[in-house]
Design a protein around this motif. Structure first.
Motif, PDB file in Angstrom:
ATOM      1  N   ASN A 164      74.626  -1.825  92.243  1.00  0.00           N
ATOM      2  CA  ASN A 164      75.000  -1.324  93.555  1.00  0.00           C
ATOM      3  C   ASN A 164      75.027  -0.003  93.967  1.00  0.00           C
ATOM      4  O   ASN A 164      76.004   0.630  94.774  1.00  0.00           O
ATOM      5  CB  ASN A 164      76.374  -2.033  94.001  1.00  0.00           C
ATOM      6  N   LEU A 165      74.027   0.929  93.389  1.00  0.00           N
ATOM      7  CA  LEU A 165      73.903   2.235  93.507  1.00  0.00           C
ATOM      8  C   LEU A 165      72.980   2.608  94.701  1.00  0.00           C
ATOM      9  O   LEU A 165      73.143   3.767  95.329  1.00  0.00           O
ATOM     10  CB  LEU A 165      73.429   2.795  92.341  1.00  0.00           C
ATOM     11  N   VAL A 166      72.150   1.737  95.414  1.00  0.00           N
ATOM     12  CA  VAL A 166      71.132   2.132  96.386  1.00  0.00           C
ATOM     13  C   VAL A 166      71.906   1.742  97.669  1.00  0.00           C
ATOM     14  O   VAL A 166      72.409   0.843  97.986  1.00  0.00           O
ATOM     15  CB  VAL A 166      69.817   0.928  96.233  1.00  0.00           C
ATOM     16  N   ASP A 167      71.505   3.020  98.311  1.00  0.00           N
ATOM     17  CA  ASP A 167      72.334   3.094  99.895  1.00  0.00           C
ATOM     18  C   ASP A 167      71.272   2.741 100.824  1.00  0.00           C
ATOM     19  O   ASP A 167      71.687   2.187 101.824  1.00  0.00           O
ATOM     20  CB  ASP A 167      72.901   4.480  99.915  1.00  0.00           C
TER      21      ASP A 167
ATOM     22  N   ILE B 160      72.381  -9.446  99.210  1.00  0.00           N
ATOM     23  CA  ILE B 160      72.508  -9.708 100.796  1.00  0.00           C
ATOM     24  C   ILE B 160      72.232  -8.190 101.374  1.00  0.00           C
ATOM     25  O   ILE B 160      72.829  -7.148 101.138  1.00  0.00           O
ATOM     26  CB  ILE B 160      73.649 -10.159 101.288  1.00  0.00           C
ATOM     27  N   LEU B 161      71.165  -7.915 102.260  1.00  0.00           N
ATOM     28  CA  LEU B 161      70.832  -6.679 102.888  1.00  0.00           C
ATOM     29  C   LEU B 161      70.792  -6.911 104.280  1.00  0.00           C
ATOM     30  O   LEU B 161      70.517  -7.990 104.841  1.00  0.00           O
ATOM     31  CB  LEU B 161      69.688  -6.230 102.258  1.00  0.00           C
ATOM     32  N   LYS B 162      70.816  -6.050 105.054  1.00  0.00           N
ATOM     33  CA  LYS B 162      70.857  -6.031 106.467  1.00  0.00           C
ATOM     34  C   LYS B 162      69.591  -5.135 106.834  1.00  0.00           C
ATOM     35  O   LYS B 162      69.447  -3.980 106.554  1.00  0.00           O
ATOM     36  CB  LYS B 162      71.971  -5.163 107.338  1.00  0.00           C
TER      37      LYS B 162
ATOM     38  N   VAL C 193      54.053  -3.524 106.261  1.00  0.00           N
ATOM     39  CA  VAL C 193      55.237  -3.166 107.004  1.00  0.00           C
ATOM     40  C   VAL C 193      56.023  -2.381 106.127  1.00  0.00           C
ATOM     41  O   VAL C 193      56.127  -2.618 105.008  1.00  0.00           O
ATOM     42  CB  VAL C 193      55.638  -4.784 107.389  1.00  0.00           C
ATOM     43  N   ILE C 194      56.707  -1.369 106.897  1.00  0.00           N
ATOM     44  CA  ILE C 194      58.029  -0.811 106.361  1.00  0.00           C
ATOM     45  C   ILE C 194      59.255  -1.507 106.656  1.00  0.00           C
ATOM     46  O   ILE C 194      59.700  -0.841 107.930  1.00  0.00           O
ATOM     47  CB  ILE C 194      57.784   0.743 106.194  1.00  0.00           C
ATOM     48  N   ASP C 195      59.889  -1.964 105.787  1.00  0.00           N
ATOM     49  CA  ASP C 195      61.276  -2.546 106.157  1.00  0.00           C
ATOM     50  C   ASP C 195      62.467  -1.509 105.629  1.00  0.00           C
ATOM     51  O   ASP C 195      62.330  -1.247 104.477  1.00  0.00           O
ATOM     52  CB  ASP C 195      61.417  -3.978 105.813  1.00  0.00           C
ATOM     53  N   LYS C 196      63.289  -1.122 106.465  1.00  0.00           N
ATOM     54  CA  LYS C 196      64.462  -0.465 105.925  1.00  0.00           C
ATOM     55  C   LYS C 196      65.681  -1.490 105.824  1.00  0.00           C
ATOM     56  O   LYS C 196      66.079  -1.899 106.865  1.00  0.00           O
ATOM     57  CB  LYS C 196      64.899   0.830 106.751  1.00  0.00           C
ATOM     58  N   TYR C 197      66.066  -1.570 104.765  1.00  0.00           N
ATOM     59  CA  TYR C 197      67.365  -2.366 104.674  1.00  0.00           C
ATOM     60  C   TYR C 197      68.401  -1.574 104.290  1.00  0.00           C
ATOM     61  O   TYR C 197      68.377  -0.511 103.457  1.00  0.00           O
ATOM     62  CB  TYR C 197      67.142  -3.365 103.640  1.00  0.00           C
ATOM     63  N   LEU C 198      69.763  -1.939 104.470  1.00  0.00           N
ATOM     64  CA  LEU C 198      71.082  -1.408 104.060  1.00  0.00           C
ATOM     65  C   LEU C 198      71.770  -2.323 103.214  1.00  0.00           C
ATOM     66  O   LEU C 198      71.708  -3.585 103.598  1.00  0.00           O
ATOM     67  CB  LEU C 198      71.679  -0.930 105.198  1.00  0.00           C
ATOM     68  N   PRO C 199      72.638  -2.036 102.407  1.00  0.00           N
ATOM     69  CA  PRO C 199      73.531  -3.050 101.736  1.00  0.00           C
ATOM     70  C   PRO C 199      74.299  -3.459 102.620  1.00  0.00           C
ATOM     71  O   PRO C 199      74.851  -2.974 103.461  1.00  0.00           O
ATOM     72  CB  PRO C 199      74.081  -2.270 100.398  1.00  0.00           C
ATOM     73  N   VAL C 200      74.977  -4.793 102.420  1.00  0.00           N
ATOM     74  CA  VAL C 200      76.054  -5.385 103.294  1.00  0.00           C
ATOM     75  C   VAL C 200      77.346  -5.110 102.849  1.00  0.00           C
ATOM     76  O   VAL C 200      77.456  -5.314 101.278  1.00  0.00           O
ATOM     77  CB  VAL C 200      75.590  -6.872 103.570  1.00  0.00           C
TER      78      VAL C 200
END
Length: 188
Positions: free
Chosen positions: A141-144, A167-169, A181-188
């Motif tokens: 869980n180190l990736v922001d 689970i990512l947003k 496609v470039i998708d930017k995801y954030l941790p939930v």
């Protein structure tokens, strides 16, 4: 606090490399899109440190230093300058020194080292891989921020960075004319 950003190329079936690390699926002849290249540069410029896993380091260093030193007319030159001049930290359990410009080797605990780097002043931190290293960062869980460059290709089997449910947003998505496609995801 600085963010740890993960940027990876991925197939539509979820692989970041072929079974033996093959990356030939990333570049479709005649399909280069300069706007994607500009996005990669923008992301790199938002950072001042690159984290690398030992297994991909030699190829990464050799490629970018060769572009800087021997290919002055290469369209990759702006990104190559960033890659060579930026601080790079290689995480390894087996090596204490690796040759390369602006390169350090970290042998300590991954979580402690990354948290310490996040607390340093400066711009964000970028991770390009390799697969096992990225997977470790994800599991801890180190990736922001995740920047997943989805390529319009399926390879059937290969290396993945996700080894457990995560689970990512979805924060944003950009579609390019070459089908990437470039998708930017954030941790939930």
């Amino acid at each position: 606090m600085r963010k740890l950003k993960l940027q990876v190329q991925m197939t539509i079936d979820g692989f970041v490399a072929g079974p033996d690390g093959q990356l030939d699926w990333m570049w479709i002849p005649g399909e280069r899109d300069e706007s994607i290249f500009e996005k990669v540069i923008d992301l790199a410029e938002s950072c001042d440190t690159i984290l690398l896993g030992r297994k991909m380091t030699r190829e990464f260093i050799d490629h970018w230093e060769n572009v800087v030193d021997n290919l002055p007319d290469s369209p990759e030159q702006p990104l190559a300058q960033l890659m060579v001049n930026m601080r790079k930290i290689v995480f390894s359990h087996t090596q204490t020194a690796i040759n390369g410009r602006n390169l350090e080797v970290e042998n300590g605990d991954l979580t402690v080292a990354v948290q310490s780097l996040k607390n340093e002043p400066g711009r964000d931190i970028m991770v390009y891989g390799g697969a096992n290293f990225a997977s470790s960062l994800i599991s801890l869980n180190l990736v922001d921020e995740y920047y997943i460059f989805r390529n319009p290709v399926a390879i059937g089997k290969g290396l993945t960075i996700f080894t457990e449910q995560k689970i990512l947003k979805l924060d944003s998505s950009i579609t390019y004319k070459n089908g990437k496609v470039i998708d930017k995801y954030l941790p939930v």
